[in-house]
Design a protein around this motif. Sequence first.
Motif, short mmCIF file in Angstrom:
data_model
loop_
_atom_site.label_atom_id
_atom_site.label_comp_id
_atom_site.label_asym_id
_atom_site.label_seq_id
_atom_site.Cartn_x
_atom_site.Cartn_y
_atom_site.Cartn_z
N ASN A 87 -1.95 3.07 1.23
CA ASN A 87 -0.69 3.81 1.10
C ASN A 87 0.16 3.80 2.37
OD1 ASN A 87 -1.21 4.56 -1.62
ND2 ASN A 87 -2.59 6.15 -0.89
N THR A 89 2.94 1.67 4.95
CA THR A 89 4.13 0.88 4.70
C THR A 89 4.33 -0.20 5.76
OG1 THR A 89 5.52 2.44 5.94
CG2 THR A 89 5.30 2.79 3.55
N ASN A 114 -3.13 -4.08 -3.17
CA ASN A 114 -3.10 -2.70 -3.66
C ASN A 114 -2.58 -1.74 -2.59
OD1 ASN A 114 -4.67 -3.59 -5.99
ND2 ASN A 114 -6.44 -3.59 -4.61
N ASN A 115 -1.94 -0.68 -3.04
CA ASN A 115 -1.64 0.50 -2.20
C ASN A 115 -0.83 0.18 -0.96
OD1 ASN A 115 -3.44 1.94 -3.98
ND2 ASN A 115 -5.16 1.13 -2.77
N VAL A 116 0.21 -0.66 -1.13
CA VAL A 116 1.04 -1.01 0.01
C VAL A 116 2.52 -0.91 -0.36
CG1 VAL A 116 1.00 -3.50 -0.55
CG2 VAL A 116 1.46 -2.74 1.80
N LEU A 132 7.19 -8.79 -2.32
CA LEU A 132 5.77 -8.71 -1.98
C LEU A 132 5.06 -10.04 -2.15
CD1 LEU A 132 3.33 -6.88 -1.19
CD2 LEU A 132 3.02 -6.45 -3.65
N SER A 143 1.82 -0.55 -5.65
CA SER A 143 2.56 -1.17 -4.56
C SER A 143 4.05 -1.18 -4.89
CB SER A 143 2.05 -2.59 -4.32
OG SER A 143 0.69 -2.57 -3.91
N SER A 169 3.30 0.18 -10.11
CA SER A 169 4.07 -0.41 -9.02
C SER A 169 5.56 -0.33 -9.33
CB SER A 169 3.65 -1.87 -8.81
OG SER A 169 2.28 -1.94 -8.41
#
Length: 337
Positions: A87, A89, A114-116, A132, A143, A169
Amino acid sequence: WFMVDGETRLFLQSEYSTTITNSHQLQLMAMDLNASYTLANNIDMSAEFSNVSGMWATDTGTSAIRGFVPVGYGYGNSFTGSLNGKNHTITGLTINRNTESKVGLFGYNSGAVNNVGLLDVSVNGSVEVGGLVGRSDGSISNSYATGYVTGGDYTGGLVGYAEGSISSSHATVIVNGNGSVGGLVGGSDGYLSINDSYASGNVSGTYSVGGLIGYFWHGEIVRSFAAGRVEGIDYVGGLIGENRGGDIQSSHATGNVFGRSDVGGLVGANISGTVSDSYASGLVTSTHYRSGGLVGDNRDGGVITNSHASGNVYGYYGVGGLVGANRNVLSGWSGLT
């Protein structure tokens, strides 16, 4: 020492780590495309690409430095590992590769991302361009991206071309492209599952242009939506430009849609696909044929059930509050204007 395909200055190999804390380590994922990476903190790259003494300033004689080198850039050289952003950035990703394909933080992803979150991206490429990922046949979850993405065919706010899965996402990206252009994903010619995802940026292109995905072939979109303005020429939809065999469930679009032919508030052309429990509420304007509040053209076995539209519809020929031209099955519809 390690240099990324002559596109960067020399990095110390000792900087490499699977626990990423800075922009150098982010680029050095190219050293091992099979590894499992995590972000340990937020990373701000905003000043990296304007620094003439920086690691990416290898072409300072031109007006635009090419910027970050996509990780995993082609067939046989895809990223097959994983990135868990935890999580965190990444701010200010800049890529200028107008003649190249598979352009994004990851050029070609066959692994798991994941989780970005990517903030304020500026990504330019030719084909398969995304904030991305340029091309993905792996998985992407939780994401997102904000900023600007520009390309040709298969250009999307988060992913340019996608198979596999995308879940939870989103993208708030201004997207400009040619064919197969979408707010979240440009397009897909293989099986793709999109769940619980959305796009809210404005999208423009020529054909197969959608607020969420431009071209969709044999997959499912569930509990997802788009809210941006969509503008193109043919096959233009608030959610999907051209749906060929895909299954759309419990999804919606609220943005205004403008095009020439096959223009719909939710789907521009629904060809052998299904739409159920979905709706559109945006203004739909066509300058030529087949414009509908929900679907512009429904044909070749296309099925629409329990769905509705509430926006005004304008066009020249084949204009409908729900469907502009229907050659298949409608049931349980409501909310025509």
